[in-house]
Design a protein around this motif. Structure first.
Motif, PDB file in Angstrom:
ATOM      1  N   VAL A  37       0.839  -1.205   0.000  1.00 53.33           N
ATOM      2  CA  VAL A  37       0.000   0.000   0.000  1.00 53.33           C
ATOM      3  C   VAL A  37       0.873   1.254   0.000  1.00 53.33           C
ATOM      4  N   ILE A  38       1.945   1.222   0.792  1.00 52.75           N
ATOM      5  CA  ILE A  38       2.828   2.378   0.870  1.00 52.75           C
ATOM      6  C   ILE A  38       3.537   2.628  -0.459  1.00 52.75           C
ATOM      7  N   VAL A  39       4.030   1.560  -1.093  1.00 49.99           N
ATOM      8  CA  VAL A  39       4.700   1.728  -2.390  1.00 49.99           C
ATOM      9  C   VAL A  39       3.692   2.174  -3.446  1.00 49.99           C
ATOM     10  N   ALA A  40       2.454   1.706  -3.324  1.00 49.30           N
ATOM     11  CA  ALA A  40       1.408   2.174  -4.229  1.00 49.30           C
ATOM     12  C   ALA A  40       1.201   3.678  -4.088  1.00 49.30           C
ATOM     13  N   MET A  41       1.361   4.198  -2.868  1.00 44.66           N
ATOM     14  CA  MET A  41       1.282   5.646  -2.666  1.00 44.66           C
ATOM     15  C   MET A  41       2.360   6.372  -3.456  1.00 44.66           C
ATOM     16  N   LEU A  42       3.550   5.777  -3.510  1.00 41.35           N
ATOM     17  CA  LEU A  42       4.643   6.376  -4.277  1.00 41.35           C
ATOM     18  C   LEU A  42       4.282   6.447  -5.755  1.00 41.35           C
ATOM     19  N   LEU A  43       3.743   5.344  -6.288  1.00 31.88           N
ATOM     20  CA  LEU A  43       3.343   5.339  -7.688  1.00 31.88           C
ATOM     21  C   LEU A  43       2.201   6.323  -7.943  1.00 31.88           C
ATOM     22  N   ASP A  44       1.277   6.417  -6.989  1.00 29.68           N
ATOM     23  CA  ASP A  44       0.167   7.353  -7.136  1.00 29.68           C
ATOM     24  C   ASP A  44       0.663   8.793  -7.164  1.00 29.68           C
ATOM     25  N   GLY A  45       1.714   9.063  -6.397  1.00 34.08           N
ATOM     26  CA  GLY A  45       2.283  10.414  -6.418  1.00 34.08           C
ATOM     27  C   GLY A  45       3.058  10.704  -7.689  1.00 34.08           C
ATOM     28  N   LEU A  46       3.556   9.651  -8.334  1.00 36.25           N
ATOM     29  CA  LEU A  46       4.366   9.849  -9.536  1.00 36.25           C
ATOM     30  C   LEU A  46       3.529   9.983 -10.803  1.00 36.25           C
ATOM     31  N   ASP A  47       2.398   9.273 -10.879  1.00 37.64           N
ATOM     32  CA  ASP A  47       1.677   9.254 -12.155  1.00 37.64           C
ATOM     33  C   ASP A  47       1.220  10.637 -12.594  1.00 37.64           C
ATOM     34  N   GLY A  48       0.685  11.415 -11.647  1.00 38.75           N
ATOM     35  CA  GLY A  48       0.247  12.764 -11.996  1.00 38.75           C
ATOM     36  C   GLY A  48       1.403  13.676 -12.361  1.00 38.75           C
ATOM     37  N   ARG A  49       2.509  13.558 -11.632  1.00 42.40           N
ATOM     38  CA  ARG A  49       3.677  14.395 -11.925  1.00 42.40           C
ATOM     39  C   ARG A  49       4.277  14.037 -13.276  1.00 42.40           C
ATOM     40  N   VAL A  50       4.326  12.750 -13.572  1.00 40.63           N
ATOM     41  CA  VAL A  50       4.834  12.318 -14.879  1.00 40.63           C
ATOM     42  C   VAL A  50       3.915  12.819 -15.985  1.00 40.63           C
ATOM     43  N   ALA A  51       2.612  12.743 -15.778  1.00 41.07           N
ATOM     44  CA  ALA A  51       1.648  13.214 -16.781  1.00 41.07           C
ATOM     45  C   ALA A  51       1.829  14.699 -17.052  1.00 41.07           C
ATOM     46  N   ARG A  52       2.024  15.484 -15.975  1.00 39.83           N
ATOM     47  CA  ARG A  52       2.209  16.926 -16.169  1.00 39.83           C
ATOM     48  C   ARG A  52       3.546  17.227 -16.838  1.00 39.83           C
ATOM     49  N   ALA A  53       4.580  16.478 -16.469  1.00 34.60           N
ATOM     50  CA  ALA A  53       5.903  16.703 -17.068  1.00 34.60           C
ATOM     51  C   ALA A  53       5.891  16.383 -18.560  1.00 34.60           C
ATOM     52  N   LEU A  54       5.108  15.370 -18.943  1.00 33.65           N
ATOM     53  CA  LEU A  54       5.035  14.963 -20.353  1.00 33.65           C
ATOM     54  C   LEU A  54       3.871  15.625 -21.090  1.00 33.65           C
ATOM     55  N   ASN A  55       3.119  16.473 -20.364  1.00 33.78           N
ATOM     56  CA  ASN A  55       1.918  17.097 -20.929  1.00 33.78           C
ATOM     57  C   ASN A  55       0.979  16.025 -21.466  1.00 33.78           C
ATOM     58  N   ALA A  56       0.754  15.000 -20.639  1.00 30.63           N
ATOM     59  CA  ALA A  56      -0.036  13.839 -21.067  1.00 30.63           C
ATOM     60  C   ALA A  56      -1.256  13.639 -20.185  1.00 30.63           C
ATOM     61  N   GLN A  57      -1.776  14.718 -19.564  1.00 28.79           N
ATOM     62  CA  GLN A  57      -2.969  14.580 -18.742  1.00 28.79           C
ATOM     63  C   GLN A  57      -4.175  14.238 -19.620  1.00 28.79           C
ATOM     64  N   SER A  58      -5.078  13.419 -19.086  1.00 29.70           N
ATOM     65  CA  SER A  58      -6.274  13.054 -19.839  1.00 29.70           C
ATOM     66  C   SER A  58      -7.372  12.646 -18.874  1.00 29.70           C
ATOM     67  N   GLU A  59      -8.616  12.751 -19.338  1.00 31.22           N
ATOM     68  CA  GLU A  59      -9.753  12.306 -18.528  1.00 31.22           C
ATOM     69  C   GLU A  59      -9.683  10.798 -18.291  1.00 31.22           C
ATOM     70  N   PHE A  60      -9.182  10.075 -19.289  1.00 29.76           N
ATOM     71  CA  PHE A  60      -9.027   8.625 -19.128  1.00 29.76           C
ATOM     72  C   PHE A  60      -8.076   8.315 -17.973  1.00 29.76           C
TER      73      PHE A  60
END
Length: 244
Positions: A37-60
């Protein structure tokens, strides 16, 4: 197209870890389940930051993230707590509390998806923080009795659907060059967590509880200030009210 899929891989990794946490809990490996669960928190914190860094945000990606969060931080922590700590209380109470937690988590996620929060703040305790607190709290079952766990679980459930404001750290960006190192960070975190599951989980418990308590304290202070202002306004109105 590949670039836009990268954030979703982190989100799916979050979901995979949530499922692993459930399977590990069913096998009685509770410390490792909490660590997932804790490591999943790390991934959850990264996905949004990676999306913003790559300009890849989406409703999906947004909807996929919510579904993954419900599994990893709603269902998995509730199951861990139920299996490790709720044997000594009536089954009806245990079932109800275990169901209420992910239910409130789902409400919290749905509200987040449709309502804009205050700038720089989350409205209600984020489900990853609530799930992290619950998963790591369950490991103190030798020191804490089940009724206290029930109260804690209900409080976390309430905080998720409350209007308490919590600081939002998701706006902290991730440099595009750092994306290549993100998988390495996750691998290192997993290795450390697997080698030292109990120590790692209980260590992470402390900042998570501080975060949960911070928002609650801020809300209490705000309510007290509002009550003080209302009392001052009432006194002022009484002072200028014509006397008969």
């Amino acid at each position: 197209m590949i670039t836009k899929s990268i954030p979703n891989l982190f989100t799916l990794g979050n979901m995979v870890l949530g499922m692993l946490a459930i399977l590990l809990a069913l096998e009685g490996r509770f410390s490792l389940a909490a660590i997932m669960v804790i490591v999943a928190m790390l991934l959850d914190g990264l996905d949004g930051r990676v999306a913003r860094a790559l300009n890849a945000q989406s409703e999906f990606g947004k909807e996929l993230d919510s579904l993954s969060d419900l599994i990893s931080f709603g269902i998995a922590p509730a199951l861990i707590m139920y299996m490790i700590s709720f044997h000594s209380i009536p089954s009806g109470v245990a079932w109800a509390v275990t169901i209420i937690f992910p239910m409130c988590g789902a409400l919290r996620l749905a509200r987040f998806n449709v309502q804009k929060g205050a700038p720089g703040y989350f409205i209600g305790l984020p489900i990853p923080a609530a799930g992290g607190v619950l998963a790591t709290l369950s490991l103190f079952y030798r020191e804490i009795s089940a009724p206290y766990f029930v109260v804690s679980m209900m409080l976390l459930s309430y905080l998720m659907i409350s209007t308490v404001r919590y600081p939002n750290f998701k706006k902290i960006g991730l440099p595009k060059k750092a994306i290549a190192y993100a998988p390495l960070v996750v691998i290192i975190a997993v290795v450390i967590a697997v080698v030292f599951p109990d120590q790692m989980a209980k260590l992470i418990f402390i900042p998570l509880v501080i975060y949960a308590a911070y928002g609650l304290r801020q809300n209490i202070n705000r309510l007290l200030r509002r009550k003080h202002r209302d009392e001052e306004d009432a006194d002022a109105q009484e002072m200028f009210r014509p006397k008969r």
